[in-house]
Design a protein around this motif. Structure first.
Motif, PDB file in Angstrom:
ATOM      1  N   GLY A 241       0.790  -1.223   0.000  1.00  0.00           N
ATOM      2  CA  GLY A 241       0.000   0.000   0.000  1.00  0.00           C
ATOM      3  C   GLY A 241       0.819   1.269   0.000  1.00  0.00           C
ATOM      4  N   ALA A 242       2.165   1.157  -0.033  1.00  0.00           N
ATOM      5  CA  ALA A 242       3.003   2.360  -0.068  1.00  0.00           C
ATOM      6  C   ALA A 242       2.660   3.194  -1.303  1.00  0.00           C
ATOM      7  CB  ALA A 242       4.477   1.976  -0.075  1.00  0.00           C
ATOM      8  N   VAL A 243       2.549   4.502  -1.110  1.00  0.00           N
ATOM      9  CA  VAL A 243       2.125   5.398  -2.184  1.00  0.00           C
ATOM     10  C   VAL A 243       3.310   5.694  -3.106  1.00  0.00           C
ATOM     11  CG1 VAL A 243       1.166   7.656  -2.750  1.00  0.00           C
ATOM     12  CG2 VAL A 243       0.357   6.424  -0.725  1.00  0.00           C
ATOM     13  N   VAL A 244       3.153   5.356  -4.375  1.00  0.00           N
ATOM     14  CA  VAL A 244       4.182   5.658  -5.370  1.00  0.00           C
ATOM     15  C   VAL A 244       4.042   7.126  -5.765  1.00  0.00           C
ATOM     16  CG1 VAL A 244       5.086   5.130  -7.655  1.00  0.00           C
ATOM     17  CG2 VAL A 244       4.183   3.293  -6.211  1.00  0.00           C
ATOM     18  N   GLY A 245       5.129   7.872  -5.593  1.00  0.00           N
ATOM     19  CA  GLY A 245       5.074   9.297  -5.875  1.00  0.00           C
ATOM     20  C   GLY A 245       5.686   9.692  -7.198  1.00  0.00           C
ATOM     21  N   GLY A 246       6.419   8.768  -7.838  1.00  0.00           N
ATOM     22  CA  GLY A 246       7.044   9.118  -9.108  1.00  0.00           C
ATOM     23  C   GLY A 246       8.051   8.068  -9.521  1.00  0.00           C
ATOM     24  N   TYR A 247       9.076   8.502 -10.262  1.00  0.00           N
ATOM     25  CA  TYR A 247      10.088   7.577 -10.754  1.00  0.00           C
ATOM     26  C   TYR A 247      11.396   8.339 -10.929  1.00  0.00           C
ATOM     27  CZ  TYR A 247       8.150   9.759 -14.957  1.00  0.00           C
ATOM     28  OH  TYR A 247       7.663  10.667 -15.864  1.00  0.00           O
ATOM     29  N   SER A 248      12.488   7.588 -10.938  1.00  0.00           N
ATOM     30  CA  SER A 248      13.813   8.196 -11.061  1.00  0.00           C
ATOM     31  C   SER A 248      14.121   8.510 -12.520  1.00  0.00           C
ATOM     32  CB  SER A 248      14.875   7.255 -10.488  1.00  0.00           C
ATOM     33  OG  SER A 248      15.035   6.134 -11.337  1.00  0.00           O
ATOM     34  N   GLU A 249      15.236   9.194 -12.729  1.00  0.00           N
ATOM     35  CA  GLU A 249      15.676   9.539 -14.084  1.00  0.00           C
ATOM     36  C   GLU A 249      16.443   8.407 -14.748  1.00  0.00           C
ATOM     37  OE1 GLU A 249      19.018  10.394 -11.315  1.00  0.00           O
ATOM     38  OE2 GLU A 249      16.830  10.604 -11.305  1.00  0.00           O
ATOM     39  N   VAL A 298      -1.377   3.607   1.982  1.00  0.00           N
ATOM     40  CA  VAL A 298      -2.834   3.490   1.951  1.00  0.00           C
ATOM     41  C   VAL A 298      -3.193   2.185   2.637  1.00  0.00           C
ATOM     42  CG1 VAL A 298      -4.875   3.248   0.494  1.00  0.00           C
ATOM     43  CG2 VAL A 298      -3.051   4.819  -0.168  1.00  0.00           C
ATOM     44  N   PRO A 299      -3.925   2.214   3.759  1.00  0.00           N
ATOM     45  CA  PRO A 299      -4.200   0.981   4.504  1.00  0.00           C
ATOM     46  C   PRO A 299      -4.951  -0.048   3.662  1.00  0.00           C
ATOM     47  CG  PRO A 299      -4.765   2.910   5.797  1.00  0.00           C
ATOM     48  CD  PRO A 299      -4.496   3.394   4.403  1.00  0.00           C
ATOM     49  N   ASN A 307       5.094 -16.555  -0.463  1.00  0.00           N
ATOM     50  CA  ASN A 307       5.881 -17.030   0.681  1.00  0.00           C
ATOM     51  C   ASN A 307       5.966 -16.045   1.839  1.00  0.00           C
ATOM     52  OD1 ASN A 307       6.443 -19.457  -0.545  1.00  0.00           O
ATOM     53  ND2 ASN A 307       8.257 -18.638  -1.558  1.00  0.00           N
ATOM     54  N   LYS A 308       5.387 -14.882   1.711  1.00  0.00           N
ATOM     55  CA  LYS A 308       5.381 -13.934   2.818  1.00  0.00           C
ATOM     56  C   LYS A 308       4.039 -13.227   2.826  1.00  0.00           C
ATOM     57  CE  LYS A 308      10.345 -12.939   2.742  1.00  0.00           C
ATOM     58  NZ  LYS A 308      10.686 -13.507   4.031  1.00  0.00           N
ATOM     59  N   PHE A 309       3.578 -12.910   4.028  1.00  0.00           N
ATOM     60  CA  PHE A 309       2.389 -12.089   4.155  1.00  0.00           C
ATOM     61  C   PHE A 309       2.826 -10.677   4.476  1.00  0.00           C
ATOM     62  CE2 PHE A 309       0.640 -16.281   5.085  1.00  0.00           C
ATOM     63  CZ  PHE A 309      -0.447 -16.280   4.232  1.00  0.00           C
ATOM     64  N   LEU A 310       2.245  -9.716   3.807  1.00  0.00           N
ATOM     65  CA  LEU A 310       2.587  -8.321   4.037  1.00  0.00           C
ATOM     66  C   LEU A 310       1.366  -7.586   4.553  1.00  0.00           C
ATOM     67  CD1 LEU A 310       4.661  -7.430   0.865  1.00  0.00           C
ATOM     68  CD2 LEU A 310       5.514  -7.736   3.175  1.00  0.00           C
ATOM     69  N   ILE A 311       1.537  -6.892   5.672  1.00  0.00           N
ATOM     70  CA  ILE A 311       0.537  -5.936   6.112  1.00  0.00           C
ATOM     71  C   ILE A 311       1.270  -4.624   6.291  1.00  0.00           C
ATOM     72  CG2 ILE A 311      -0.908  -7.652   7.257  1.00  0.00           C
ATOM     73  CD1 ILE A 311       0.232  -6.756   9.909  1.00  0.00           C
ATOM     74  N   PRO A 312       0.586  -3.500   6.191  1.00  0.00           N
ATOM     75  CA  PRO A 312       1.289  -2.222   6.287  1.00  0.00           C
ATOM     76  C   PRO A 312       2.132  -2.137   7.548  1.00  0.00           C
ATOM     77  CG  PRO A 312      -0.931  -1.879   5.539  1.00  0.00           C
ATOM     78  CD  PRO A 312      -0.828  -3.334   5.914  1.00  0.00           C
ATOM     79  N   GLY A 313       3.425  -1.896   7.375  1.00  0.00           N
ATOM     80  CA  GLY A 313       4.317  -1.703   8.497  1.00  0.00           C
ATOM     81  C   GLY A 313       4.956  -2.959   9.016  1.00  0.00           C
ATOM     82  N   ALA A 314       4.572  -4.140   8.537  1.00  0.00           N
ATOM     83  CA  ALA A 314       5.132  -5.372   9.094  1.00  0.00           C
ATOM     84  C   ALA A 314       5.389  -6.375   7.990  1.00  0.00           C
ATOM     85  CB  ALA A 314       4.172  -5.970  10.119  1.00  0.00           C
ATOM     86  N   LEU A 315       6.496  -7.074   8.089  1.00  0.00           N
ATOM     87  CA  LEU A 315       6.798  -8.181   7.193  1.00  0.00           C
ATOM     88  C   LEU A 315       6.842  -9.431   8.051  1.00  0.00           C
ATOM     89  CD1 LEU A 315       7.648  -9.308   4.462  1.00  0.00           C
ATOM     90  CD2 LEU A 315      10.010  -8.802   5.074  1.00  0.00           C
ATOM     91  N   ILE A 316       5.929 -10.353   7.810  1.00  0.00           N
ATOM     92  CA  ILE A 316       5.780 -11.506   8.690  1.00  0.00           C
ATOM     93  C   ILE A 316       6.148 -12.760   7.916  1.00  0.00           C
ATOM     94  CG2 ILE A 316       4.146 -12.788  10.126  1.00  0.00           C
ATOM     95  CD1 ILE A 316       2.536 -10.115  10.172  1.00  0.00           C
TER      96      ILE A 316
END
Length: 351
Positions: A241-249, A298-299, A307-316
């Motif tokens: 859910g991390a907000v993508v703000g743009g891209y590099s050059e 964004v929650p 192989n991994k579960f992702l929730i905002p703020g935690a890698l389990i």
């Protein structure tokens, strides 16, 4: 942009508390005598800390609750006026309460609070019954508190083009504080689309790129309210859910995420470039890289990866081996003890 709350206070009035989750506010005062703010972790009559402004020609911060009374005081004659509003700011980051004036980034008085979760503020007048205090307080639009990180209808992020010929969006997201509220923007620069900050006092956007804080008059403004900030110790794993703000050059156009970091007395938004493992912020003409930062999310509690579960703020780590089809069909609530990871689930929406 933030709303302006106008109130009038007099001595011995009942305390009315306002909740601020951004750890800082801007305000203006017009008063013949003195003014005061109470800051507390609970909306109670006896505040945790009291800030007096112009009280007997002095300004101070003192601890009220607990053992003893501790105070930091400076002389400030004529700091208030009965005929015009004077501008101030107060912040309470990192266990330190700071009071500043007139947009100056250096506080005039500080106090070590050592108290977590300060978020309630009340506005007061002291002593003389004739002392009427007029306040103008800049606050973010009201957002209903949410107890679970589920999407809020209508608050999803979107970008609005802006230049000086258009009105600044009313629902722009407040992303930090630097003697004033900072808004999150993004702008094109040398083949990149880079997130940064907008300062209303300067009417200018700034993006971190190439070691400099590059000024921009044309950019996009982040709007919406369904966000939360997650502490990020490493960019090896970007939260779901991390907000993508743009891209590099770069030729690969690496995704840039929206982050913010504490720097000096401020909380400044900028860009997170995962391959660099830092958050870059624009400040005083420079691009500054910091390895301690938060990432805008964004929650969404229903996403996962292989192989991994992702929730905002935690890698389990997924400790039990499932066949791929079983894993993808498995309800995440059955795999994660949410009480155990409650510290990752921020029940507040930052304002």
């Amino acid at each position: 942009m933030g709303d302006i709350l106008e109130i009038t206070t007099r001595p011995r009035h009942h305390h009315v508390f306002y909740k601020f989750t951004a750890n800082a506010i801007n305000f203006e005062i017009k008063a013949e005598g003195n003014a005061a703010l109470g800051i507390s972790n609970k909306p109670e009559q006896n505040c945790e800390f009291l800030i007096g402004i112009g009280h007997n020609n002095r300004t101070w911060i003192k601890k009220v609750r607990g053992r003893g009374v501790y105070r930091e005081t400076i002389d400030t004659p004529n700091i208030l006026s009965a005929t015009e509003y004077r501008r101030f700011w107060v912040s309470w980051y990192g266990d330190i309460i700071r009071l500043g004036v007139n947009g100056n980034s250096k506080p005039i008085v500080t106090f070590s609070s050592r108290t977590a979760e300060l978020k309630y503020v009340t506005f007061l007048a002291l002593d003389d019954v004739r002392n009427t205090v007029h306040w103008r307080i800049e606050v973010p639009p009201y957002i209903e508190k949410t107890y679970v990180m589920r999407p809020i209808s209508g608050g999803d992020p979107y970008w609005v083009p802006y230049d000086r010929t258009t009105d600044f969006p009313d629902n722009a997201y407040i992303g930090g504080h630097e003697n004033e509220n900072l808004y999150i923007i993004r702008a094109e620069h040398n083949g990149s689309l880079t997130p940064g900050k907008y300062m209303t006092s300067k009417g200018m956007g700034y993006i971190p790129w190439g070691g400099e804080a590059n000024s921009k008059l044309t950019f996009e403004v982040l709007c919406g309210f369904n966000f939360t900030w997650i502490p990020c110790k490493s960019t090896d794993t970007i939260p779901v859910g991390a907000v993508v703000g743009g891209y590099s050059e770069d030729p690969g156009k690496e995704k840039l995420y929206i982050g913010r970091s504490k720097y000096l007395e401020h909380l400044i938004p900028g860009k997170i470039q995962p391959s660099h493992k830092v958050c870059y912020i624009p400040y005083e003409g420079r691009e500054i890289g910091l390895d301690k930062f938060e990432i805008l999310v964004v929650p969404d509690d229903g996403k996962r990866c292989v192989n991994k579960f992702l929730i905002p703020g935690a890698l389990i780590d997924h400790r039990i081996v499932f066949r791929e089809e079983e894993q993808m069909n498995m309800d995440i609530e059955h795999a994660v003890n949410f009480e155990e990871y409650a510290g990752f689930l921020n029940p507040e929406v930052d304002g």
